[in-house]
Scaffold this motif. Structure first.
Motif, PDB file in Angstrom:
ATOM      1  N   LEU A 140      87.547  46.900  22.432  1.00 41.65           N
ATOM      2  CA  LEU A 140      87.486  47.610  23.372  1.00 41.65           C
ATOM      3  C   LEU A 140      87.607  45.795  24.806  1.00 41.65           C
ATOM      4  O   LEU A 140      88.043  45.109  24.263  1.00 41.65           O
ATOM      5  CB  LEU A 140      85.976  47.510  23.433  1.00 41.65           C
ATOM      6  N   THR A 141      88.159  46.192  26.384  1.00 46.14           N
ATOM      7  CA  THR A 141      88.570  45.421  27.227  1.00 46.14           C
ATOM      8  C   THR A 141      88.101  45.788  28.201  1.00 46.14           C
ATOM      9  O   THR A 141      88.570  45.910  28.856  1.00 46.14           O
ATOM     10  CB  THR A 141      90.026  45.456  26.894  1.00 46.14           C
ATOM     11  N   CYS A 142      86.459  45.625  27.922  1.00 46.82           N
ATOM     12  CA  CYS A 142      85.464  45.417  29.636  1.00 46.82           C
ATOM     13  C   CYS A 142      86.292  44.214  30.134  1.00 46.82           C
ATOM     14  O   CYS A 142      85.938  43.910  29.581  1.00 46.82           O
ATOM     15  CB  CYS A 142      84.165  46.438  29.174  1.00 46.82           C
ATOM     16  N   GLY A 178      80.901  42.933  19.514  1.00 44.56           N
ATOM     17  CA  GLY A 178      81.570  44.242  19.121  1.00 44.56           C
ATOM     18  C   GLY A 178      81.570  45.066  19.403  1.00 44.56           C
ATOM     19  O   GLY A 178      80.291  45.160  20.693  1.00 44.56           O
ATOM     20  N   GLY A 209      85.870  40.705  24.931  1.00 43.15           N
ATOM     21  CA  GLY A 209      86.707  41.611  25.032  1.00 43.15           C
ATOM     22  C   GLY A 209      87.939  40.867  25.041  1.00 43.15           C
ATOM     23  O   GLY A 209      88.525  41.309  24.970  1.00 43.15           O
TER      24      GLY A 209
HETATM   25 FE1  SF4 Z   1      83.248  46.181  26.160  1.00 47.57          FE
HETATM   26 FE2  SF4 Z   1      81.032  45.895  24.869  1.00 47.57          FE
HETATM   27 FE3  SF4 Z   1      83.144  45.311  23.853  1.00 47.57          FE
HETATM   28 FE4  SF4 Z   1      82.251  43.733  25.772  1.00 47.57          FE
HETATM   29  S1  SF4 Z   1      81.375  44.146  23.684  1.00 47.57           S
HETATM   30  S2  SF4 Z   1      84.031  44.254  25.717  1.00 47.57           S
HETATM   31  S3  SF4 Z   1      81.295  45.454  27.003  1.00 47.57           S
HETATM   32  S4  SF4 Z   1      81.868  47.182  24.457  1.00 47.57           S
END
Ligand code: SF4
Ligand code: SAH
Length: 389
Positions: free
Chosen positions: A134-136, A196, A142
């Motif tokens: 994911l790319t928050c 993760g 991310g």
């Molecule tokens: Fe998003 Fe959590 Fe992944 Fe960071 S670790 S990109 S906050 S889902």
């Protein structure tokens, strides 16, 4: 690592080169392995219990020391299995006692684990993946491209290794006691808030949590294990049913349009669906609340109107609110809200009945705070690449 020769075979923590990890097998998988070694059916349960206790109650790292197991069986175990933990690349201790380990896995990939001591407890923040798919937009993890799921053994291994280093096994002491609280148990809580998205590695994270919570092993109760998710909605009820730990939700925005930017998974599962899954989480009560994490980003999500909307949004859910001052990382497109603004925001949240909502940043000096993980090693690699050979 101890090594000793038994029955002409070398017994050591590492086992032979192609040895399989024993840490991380569920009780059922461990029993199956014993069966495959030819342990008679009537002994399987007892042998599995013995091993389990050596591994998870005593933290033993050498099969040779497992004196209540027959020597030839110990030799078999040592030839087939390893008790090795992830390798420590670096261990850093912050001025506030927070400790961060950069760990290297068998395939050379690296992860980070953080220990946060407080007066009466100690929280271990563990990773569930190398990187994150994911790319928050506010999270450094991310930005890391390389991603793979951790095995259950690599997840439990982080707890084992932390217990080794903190002297958190019966009768053990820490080699470096800086910042470790004077409590009976050093790790009282575990949070899946490292690198993760844990619900994208569901089975391994579940198995690891069940191993950690086993009352005849590591004994970290489910009430003291918290899984943090960015909002993988369909997996939330399944997590409740199969693992049943405490839950934290990375909320960060109270309007879909803003949350779409901050936590892009929101485009797939918007706030309405996320909150419905939260409301249905099994066992919710005032004693068992969901934690909502809210990172404070200057001028982005920190207005008083946002605070009021946050309180309204969570009105009917047994909830805790955790305001997290944004932890900067190199090149981050955000700034942390001003302290004054965080206080005003917190006051609105406080008045709505949520106690002490601001999470004090820990371990910032060693880049161990939320969302900063991996930075040091990424930088290190970048500078290593840049260096003339
Ligand atoms: Fe998003 Fe959590 Fe992944 Fe960071 S670790 S990109 S906050 S889902
Ligand atoms: N992937 C999971 C768990 C790991 S992140 C999740 O997103 O929930 C753990 C927490 O740290 C999340 O609430 C995340 O949003 C927050 N976080 C990420 N980057 C941050 C940063 N730079 N400053 C403060 N908190 C951050």
């Amino acid at each position: 690592m101890h090594a000793t020769s038994l029955m002409g075979r070398e017994i050591s923590a590492g086992g032979s080169l192609d040895a399989e990890p024993l840490i991380g097998l569920t009780r059922a998988a461990l029993a199956a392995q014993l069966r495959s070694l030819g342990v008679p059916e009537r002994q399987i349960r007892m042998r599995a219990n013995q091993l389990w206790s050596w591994l998870y109650v005593r933290g033993e790292t050498s099969f040779a020391a497992m004196t209540d197991i027959a020597k030839d069986l110990r030799a078999e175990f040592a030839a087939r299995f390893t008790l090795a933990r992830p390798k420590i690349v670096t261990e850093q201790v912050s001025i506030d006692g927070t400790r961060k380990w950069l760990l290297r896995l068998d395939d050379g990939r690296e992860i980070e684990t953080v220990y946060i001591p407080e007066q009466d407890r100690g929280t271990l923040c563990i990773s569930s993946q190398v990187g994150c798919t994911l790319t928050c937009s506010f999270c450094h993890t991310g930005t890391q491209r390389l991603v793979r799921n951790l095995t259950a053994g690599e997840i439990v291994g982080q707890i084992m290794l932390a217990r080794d280093r903190l002297g958190d096994w019966p009768g053990a002491t820490a080699e470096d006691p800086r910042g470790i609280p004077d409590t009976d148990r050093k790790i009282t809580n575990v949070v899946l808030m490292g690198m993760g998205e844990p619900l994208y590695n569901f089975d391994n994270v579940r198995d690891a949590c069940l191993i950690a919570a086993d009352g005849e092993g590591l004994s970290i109760s489910k009430r003291r294990i918290t899984l943090s998710t960015s909002g993988v909605v369909p997996e939330i009820p399944r997590w409740g049913a199969e693992a049943g730990t405490m839950l934290a939700i990375s909320l960060h925005g109270v309007r879909d349009e803003l949350r779409d930017q901050l936590v892009p998974i929101n485009k797939k599962w918007p706030l309405k669906d996320l909150l419905a899954a939260c409301r249905a989480y099994p066992g919710l009560s005032n004693a068992k609340r969901i934690t909502f994490e809210y990172v404070m980003l200057k001028g982005v999500n920190d207005s008083i109107a946002d605070a009021k909307a946050l309180v309204r949004l969570l009105a009917k859910i047994p909830a805790k609110i955790n305001l997290i001052p944004f932890n900067p990382w190199p090149g981050a497109p955000y700034e942390c809200s001003d302290w004054e603004q965080i206080e005003k925001f917190a006051e609105v949240v406080n008045r709505a009945g949520y106690a002490s909502p601001v999470r004090s940043p820990r371990g910032r000096d060693i880049m161990a705070a939320c969302g900063q993980l991996k930075s040091a090693s990424v930088k290190q690699r970048a500078s290593a690449r840049a260096a003339p050979v």
